[in-house]
Design a protein around this motif. Structure first.
Motif, PDB file in Angstrom:
ATOM      1  N   PRO A 194       0.827  -1.210   0.000  1.00  0.00           N
ATOM      2  CA  PRO A 194       0.000   0.000   0.000  1.00  0.00           C
ATOM      3  C   PRO A 194       0.862   1.262   0.000  1.00  0.00           C
ATOM      4  CG  PRO A 194      -0.783  -1.580   1.641  1.00  0.00           C
ATOM      5  CD  PRO A 194       0.525  -2.096   1.146  1.00  0.00           C
ATOM      6  N   ARG A 195       0.406   2.289  -0.719  1.00  0.00           N
ATOM      7  CA  ARG A 195       1.134   3.562  -0.823  1.00  0.00           C
ATOM      8  C   ARG A 195       0.533   4.557   0.174  1.00  0.00           C
ATOM      9  NH1 ARG A 195      -0.054   5.636  -6.065  1.00  0.00           N
ATOM     10  NH2 ARG A 195      -1.822   4.205  -6.164  1.00  0.00           N
ATOM     11  N   TYR A 196       1.121   4.600   1.357  1.00  0.00           N
ATOM     12  CA  TYR A 196       0.590   5.462   2.411  1.00  0.00           C
ATOM     13  C   TYR A 196       1.172   6.877   2.318  1.00  0.00           C
ATOM     14  CZ  TYR A 196      -1.681   1.628   4.876  1.00  0.00           C
ATOM     15  OH  TYR A 196      -2.513   0.592   5.219  1.00  0.00           O
ATOM     16  N   TYR A 197       0.282   7.860   2.477  1.00  0.00           N
ATOM     17  CA  TYR A 197       0.654   9.274   2.558  1.00  0.00           C
ATOM     18  C   TYR A 197      -0.175   9.904   3.673  1.00  0.00           C
ATOM     19  CZ  TYR A 197       2.644   8.735  -2.168  1.00  0.00           C
ATOM     20  OH  TYR A 197       3.374   8.334  -3.252  1.00  0.00           O
ATOM     21  N   ASP A 198       0.237  11.096   4.059  1.00  0.00           N
ATOM     22  CA  ASP A 198      -0.581  11.917   4.947  1.00  0.00           C
ATOM     23  C   ASP A 198      -1.420  12.850   4.078  1.00  0.00           C
ATOM     24  OD1 ASP A 198       0.493  10.762   7.219  1.00  0.00           O
ATOM     25  OD2 ASP A 198       2.107  12.242   7.355  1.00  0.00           O
ATOM     26  N   TRP A 199      -2.722  12.971   4.433  1.00  0.00           N
ATOM     27  CA  TRP A 199      -3.655  13.736   3.618  1.00  0.00           C
ATOM     28  C   TRP A 199      -4.424  14.736   4.490  1.00  0.00           C
ATOM     29  CZ3 TRP A 199      -4.013  12.596  -1.678  1.00  0.00           C
ATOM     30  CH2 TRP A 199      -3.400  11.401  -2.080  1.00  0.00           C
ATOM     31  N   ALA A 200      -4.754  15.851   3.877  1.00  0.00           N
ATOM     32  CA  ALA A 200      -5.616  16.834   4.528  1.00  0.00           C
ATOM     33  C   ALA A 200      -6.544  17.412   3.468  1.00  0.00           C
ATOM     34  CB  ALA A 200      -4.789  17.946   5.174  1.00  0.00           C
TER      35      ALA A 200
ATOM     36  N   ARG B  84      -1.661  16.291  -0.319  1.00  0.00           N
ATOM     37  CA  ARG B  84      -0.953  15.036  -0.031  1.00  0.00           C
ATOM     38  C   ARG B  84       0.459  15.342   0.436  1.00  0.00           C
ATOM     39  NH1 ARG B  84       0.660  11.841  -5.108  1.00  0.00           N
ATOM     40  NH2 ARG B  84       2.533  13.111  -4.839  1.00  0.00           N
ATOM     41  N   ARG B  85       0.884  14.706   1.510  1.00  0.00           N
ATOM     42  CA  ARG B  85       2.234  14.928   2.038  1.00  0.00           C
ATOM     43  C   ARG B  85       2.996  13.608   2.097  1.00  0.00           C
ATOM     44  NH1 ARG B  85       2.468  17.445   7.885  1.00  0.00           N
ATOM     45  NH2 ARG B  85       1.900  15.303   8.461  1.00  0.00           N
ATOM     46  N   ASN B  86       4.179  13.617   1.483  1.00  0.00           N
ATOM     47  CA  ASN B  86       5.032  12.438   1.517  1.00  0.00           C
ATOM     48  C   ASN B  86       5.555  12.226   2.928  1.00  0.00           C
ATOM     49  OD1 ASN B  86       7.689  10.906   1.305  1.00  0.00           O
ATOM     50  ND2 ASN B  86       6.959  10.754  -0.790  1.00  0.00           N
ATOM     51  N   ARG B  87       5.412  11.035   3.454  1.00  0.00           N
ATOM     52  CA  ARG B  87       5.775  10.765   4.846  1.00  0.00           C
ATOM     53  C   ARG B  87       7.273  10.834   5.072  1.00  0.00           C
ATOM     54  NH1 ARG B  87       3.552   5.050   5.812  1.00  0.00           N
ATOM     55  NH2 ARG B  87       4.378   5.422   7.905  1.00  0.00           N
ATOM     56  N   THR B  88       8.073  10.649   4.024  1.00  0.00           N
ATOM     57  CA  THR B  88       9.528  10.653   4.171  1.00  0.00           C
ATOM     58  C   THR B  88      10.135  12.016   3.873  1.00  0.00           C
ATOM     59  OG1 THR B  88       9.607   8.305   3.546  1.00  0.00           O
ATOM     60  CG2 THR B  88      11.674   9.557   3.421  1.00  0.00           C
ATOM     61  N   SER B  89       9.789  12.576   2.704  1.00  0.00           N
ATOM     62  CA  SER B  89      10.414  13.825   2.262  1.00  0.00           C
ATOM     63  C   SER B  89       9.627  15.061   2.673  1.00  0.00           C
ATOM     64  CB  SER B  89      10.579  13.811   0.748  1.00  0.00           C
ATOM     65  OG  SER B  89       9.306  13.807   0.104  1.00  0.00           O
ATOM     66  N   GLY B  90       8.363  14.893   3.011  1.00  0.00           N
ATOM     67  CA  GLY B  90       7.520  16.051   3.314  1.00  0.00           C
ATOM     68  C   GLY B  90       7.021  16.791   2.092  1.00  0.00           C
ATOM     69  N   GLU B  91       7.323  16.288   0.905  1.00  0.00           N
ATOM     70  CA  GLU B  91       6.887  16.946  -0.332  1.00  0.00           C
ATOM     71  C   GLU B  91       5.361  16.971  -0.405  1.00  0.00           C
ATOM     72  OE1 GLU B  91       7.419  16.481  -5.190  1.00  0.00           O
ATOM     73  OE2 GLU B  91       8.228  14.970  -3.818  1.00  0.00           O
ATOM     74  N   LEU B  92       4.826  18.092  -0.879  1.00  0.00           N
ATOM     75  CA  LEU B  92       3.384  18.274  -0.949  1.00  0.00           C
ATOM     76  C   LEU B  92       2.881  18.214  -2.388  1.00  0.00           C
ATOM     77  CD1 LEU B  92       2.919  21.255   1.563  1.00  0.00           C
ATOM     78  CD2 LEU B  92       2.699  18.800   2.036  1.00  0.00           C
TER      79      LEU B  92
END
Length: 422
Positions: free
Chosen positions: A250-256, A271-279
């Motif tokens: 699964p491709r997990y990201y943080d979302w708002a 969408r926020r990358n959990r490793t790099s923080g890229e939005l």
């Protein structure tokens, strides 16, 4: 072939189309007219070249059959239409629509053609269902002689890529394709006319936009940049969701998501990358209330079109053509799309019917479901041509080398004329 046989008025092009499809599904190294003709057992590429250039048949009608075929085998609830473009790197300037332009295929500006495509993705599979060759405005629309040589119809004029994208979406919706959602990258998300047209049709969208996109929040009068909105979000605004299964799970990201505008069903999705923080940012609209998880699902489906391009190019020769004419391009691409949707349909019909947990891996003793590359590999054994004699192999070797000699001599003469000014 039963689906498209009626599109050919004569038996010869119908037989050539069947041979062409078998060639596209074969293990031929390059799937251009020369190799497809050799694969079919012809003594010259003439029948394949006539099929793509001069034979009387309607590629758009076959395209309609491809779309119906995809819906019949892949259709399910929650389908998504995906718009995207892909490049075809070319030499020279005679091929329809070719010029130096950016293409994601090469990752830089190259001399290339660009096709705008529509894909259909559901839980059962994905396939390309429509196509348009992009016509650049600077070097083509103002050159009637060049257009005439490439066979570009007079009705085709310059339009930005969202315009043919909308035409394909509208045609799919008119054909009653069950797809409540549309998604695409920034090239399409930044176009307000495309978004307005989708809203008029009552079709929801999750379209990528740039970080500089301005939105109105809390019914404010002053628009705010999307990245500024994201910077102001509290930690509690972020939720972890999977954007769908990937090659490694699964491709997990943080979302708002943030409500924007005056419409209760309009959101900015981040969408926020959990490793790099890229939005990454998406403008979303739906005719009814939906959950964050549903918007995340649609955003994640967008990558299906990249998988379609990869499979179409590596498995059925989408980019192997050596044609210059407008008609020939659309015919080759359409037949390649038909070959791809055939493989996708077989894969969907062969998929296990028992329910599986999306995040639980299968036991190591269980094989994964049949994939498009695996199905094509198996079919080459069943549909492969009979053994080729040494005489036939030598015949094609001589034919190729004679034509290569002719081409080389032509290049030498042209170069000599340029050097001497003659």
């Amino acid at each position: 072939m039963a689906r498209i046989a009626g599109r050919f008025g004569r038996v010869e092009p119908r037989a050539s189309a069947r041979a062409c499809l078998l060639g596209l599904l074969s293990q031929a190294e390059r799937k251009n007219c020369w190799q497809l003709a050799e694969q079919a057992g012809h003594i010259r590429p003439g029948p394949m070249q006539r099929l793509l250039r001069y034979a009387r048949w309607d590629a758009d009608a076959v395209r309609d059959d491809v779309r119906t075929y995809a819906v019949d085998h892949l259709g399910s609830n929650g389908g998504v239409l995906i718009v995207d473009g892909t490049g075809f790197v070319k030499k020279g300037r005679a091929s329809a629509g070719v010029q130096r332009q950016y293409t994601g295929t090469a990752g830089r500006i190259e001399n290339s053609q660009v096709g705008v495509f529509l894909a259909y993705a559901t839980s059962r599979g994905r396939a390309l269902i429509d196509r348009r060759l992009y016509l650049p405005g600077q070097s083509w629309c103002s050159d009637p002689e060049r257009r005439r040589a490439a066979g570009i119809p007079e009705t085709v004029q310059f339009a930005t890529k969202p315009r043919p994208a909308w035409e394909m979406i509208a045609a799919a919706l008119d054909a009653v394709v069950q797809a409540p959602w549309v998604t695409g990258d920034e090239a399409y998300g930044q176009d307000p006319q495309l978004r307005a047209a989708l809203e008029t049709r009552g079709t929801g969208y999750v379209l990528a936009v740039a970080c500089s996109t301005r939105v109105r929040i809390n019914q404010g009068r002053t628009p705010v940049r999307a990245d500024t909105v994201a910077d102001r979000l509290p930690a509690t605004a972020w939720q972890r969701h999977s954007a769908g299964p990937g090659a490694k799970g699964p491709r997990y990201y943080d979302w708002a998501w943030i409500h924007i505008g005056t419409d209760n069903h309009r959101h900015l999705l981040v969408r926020r990358n959990r490793t790099s923080g890229e939005l990454a940012f998406y403008l979303c609209w739906s005719p009814t209330s939906v959950s964050l998880a549903e918007l995340v699902r649609v955003a994640g489906v967008r990558w299906s079109v990249e998988e379609c391009f990869q499979a179409a190019k590596s498995q059925v020769g989408l980019d192997h053509y050596q044609v210059r004419h407008w008609t020939s391009w659309h015919r080759h691409i359409t037949l390649a799309m038909l070959a791809l949707v055939f493989l996708a349909a077989v894969a969907a019909d062969a998929a296990p019917k028992r329910p599986t947990h999306p995040h639980r891996p299968a036991r190591s003793s269980e094989p994964i479901p049949l994939t498009v590359p695996e199905i094509r590999h198996l079919l080459t054994t069943v549909l492969g041509p009979p053994a080729v004699t040494a005489a036939r192999m030598l015949h094609w070797s001589i034919w190729r080398r004679r034509h290569q000699a002719t081409a080389r001599l032509s290049h030498y003469r042209r170069r000599a004329a340029d050097e001497t000014g003659g």
